[in-house]
Scaffold this motif. Structure first.
Motif, PDB file in Angstrom:
ATOM      1  N   LEU A   2      47.551  36.624  36.071  1.00 57.96           N
ATOM      2  CA  LEU A   2      48.312  37.814  35.710  1.00 57.96           C
ATOM      3  C   LEU A   2      47.842  39.036  36.478  1.00 57.96           C
ATOM      4  N   SER A   3      46.579  39.036  36.873  1.00 58.71           N
ATOM      5  CA  SER A   3      46.104  40.138  37.705  1.00 58.71           C
ATOM      6  C   SER A   3      45.160  39.573  38.760  1.00 58.71           C
ATOM      7  N   GLN A   4      45.220  40.189  39.913  1.00 53.62           N
ATOM      8  CA  GLN A   4      44.357  39.773  41.008  1.00 53.62           C
ATOM      9  C   GLN A   4      44.162  40.940  41.965  1.00 53.62           C
ATOM     10  N   VAL A   5      43.040  40.902  42.649  1.00 55.20           N
ATOM     11  CA  VAL A   5      42.727  41.944  43.624  1.00 55.20           C
ATOM     12  C   VAL A   5      43.435  41.605  44.928  1.00 55.20           C
ATOM     13  N   ILE A   6      44.130  42.577  45.474  1.00 56.10           N
ATOM     14  CA  ILE A   6      44.817  42.459  46.768  1.00 56.10           C
ATOM     15  C   ILE A   6      44.020  43.288  47.767  1.00 56.10           C
ATOM     16  N   THR A   7      43.699  42.685  48.915  1.00 57.64           N
ATOM     17  CA  THR A   7      42.888  43.408  49.898  1.00 57.64           C
ATOM     18  C   THR A   7      43.668  43.842  51.131  1.00 57.64           C
ATOM     19  N   ARG A   8      44.909  43.334  51.262  1.00 59.90           N
ATOM     20  CA  ARG A   8      45.718  43.735  52.412  1.00 59.90           C
ATOM     21  C   ARG A   8      47.099  44.106  51.944  1.00 59.90           C
ATOM     22  N   PRO A   9      47.668  45.185  52.374  1.00 58.38           N
ATOM     23  CA  PRO A   9      47.240  46.089  53.442  1.00 58.38           C
ATOM     24  C   PRO A   9      46.138  47.043  53.010  1.00 58.38           C
ATOM     25  N   GLY A  10      45.934  47.236  51.694  1.00 63.20           N
ATOM     26  CA  GLY A  10      44.852  48.076  51.206  1.00 63.20           C
ATOM     27  C   GLY A  10      44.305  47.448  49.940  1.00 63.20           C
ATOM     28  N   LEU A  11      43.325  48.069  49.352  1.00 66.35           N
ATOM     29  CA  LEU A  11      42.715  47.545  48.142  1.00 66.35           C
ATOM     30  C   LEU A  11      43.551  47.958  46.931  1.00 66.35           C
ATOM     31  N   ALA A  12      43.927  46.985  46.114  1.00 68.22           N
ATOM     32  CA  ALA A  12      44.730  47.283  44.932  1.00 68.22           C
ATOM     33  C   ALA A  12      44.554  46.174  43.910  1.00 68.22           C
ATOM     34  N   LEU A  13      44.861  46.476  42.672  1.00 69.89           N
ATOM     35  CA  LEU A  13      44.880  45.479  41.612  1.00 69.89           C
ATOM     36  C   LEU A  13      46.345  45.202  41.280  1.00 69.89           C
ATOM     37  N   GLN A  14      46.790  43.986  41.529  1.00 67.81           N
ATOM     38  CA  GLN A  14      48.177  43.601  41.247  1.00 67.81           C
ATOM     39  C   GLN A  14      48.221  42.981  39.852  1.00 67.81           C
ATOM     40  N   THR A  15      49.102  43.470  39.007  1.00 64.70           N
ATOM     41  CA  THR A  15      49.260  42.940  37.660  1.00 64.70           C
ATOM     42  C   THR A  15      50.694  42.485  37.474  1.00 64.70           C
TER      43      THR A  15
END
Length: 142
Positions: A23-36
């Motif tokens: 349900l949530s994961q860290v995205i590192t590209r194109p920038g750092l974000a938490l996707q929920t």
């Protein structure tokens, strides 16, 4: 995690497989974000192939355990099944009515209320369910 059954056939010995989508994961590209994610409809089509590669077999014991849980819900014969804090429970048809009633305002179109519910709450209910419940609520008001 969202559990997605990949293949199932209860009348054969076919192996049941599942994919666990976070349900949530860290995205590192194109920038750092938490996707929920709130449900599977938010998974990007390009990501589906990646998740399918992560499919795992479901053991017979796990299948049987889920079967027992589902059979208990079937016996209850409720009109709705709700994922409440990670547990699937039976619920009455009016379970979500309080959320709908807050959206009702004089002159506000039903389609706008349904759109608001779909966007705001992501409960996994289809638009026809909201429409039917709104029609029921409005028909019982004085």
């Amino acid at each position: 995690m969202i559990r997605l059954v990949v293949s199932a056939d209860t009348d054969t010995d076919a192996q049941l497989r599942q994919v666990m989508v976070p349900l949530s994961q860290v995205i590192t590209r194109p920038g750092l974000a938490l996707q929920t994610l709130s449900d599977l409809s938010e998974v990007l089509p390009a990501d589906i192939a990646h998740y399918l590669q992560l499919a795992q077999d479901v053991s017979e014991d796990e299948q049987r355990a889920h079967s027992y849980e589902w059979q208990a819900l079937v016996v209850e014969n409720a009109p709705l099944r709700v994922n409440l804090n990670g547990h699937l429970v039976s619920a009455p048809a009016d379970f979500y009515d309080s959320l709908l009633e807050r959206q009702i305002q004089p002159g506000r179109p039903i389609v706008q209320i349904i759109g608001e519910m779909l966007m705001r709450y992501s409960l996994g209910l289809p638009d026809w369910w909201y429409r039917a419940r709104l029609q029921h609520i409005l028909s019982t008001r004085g």
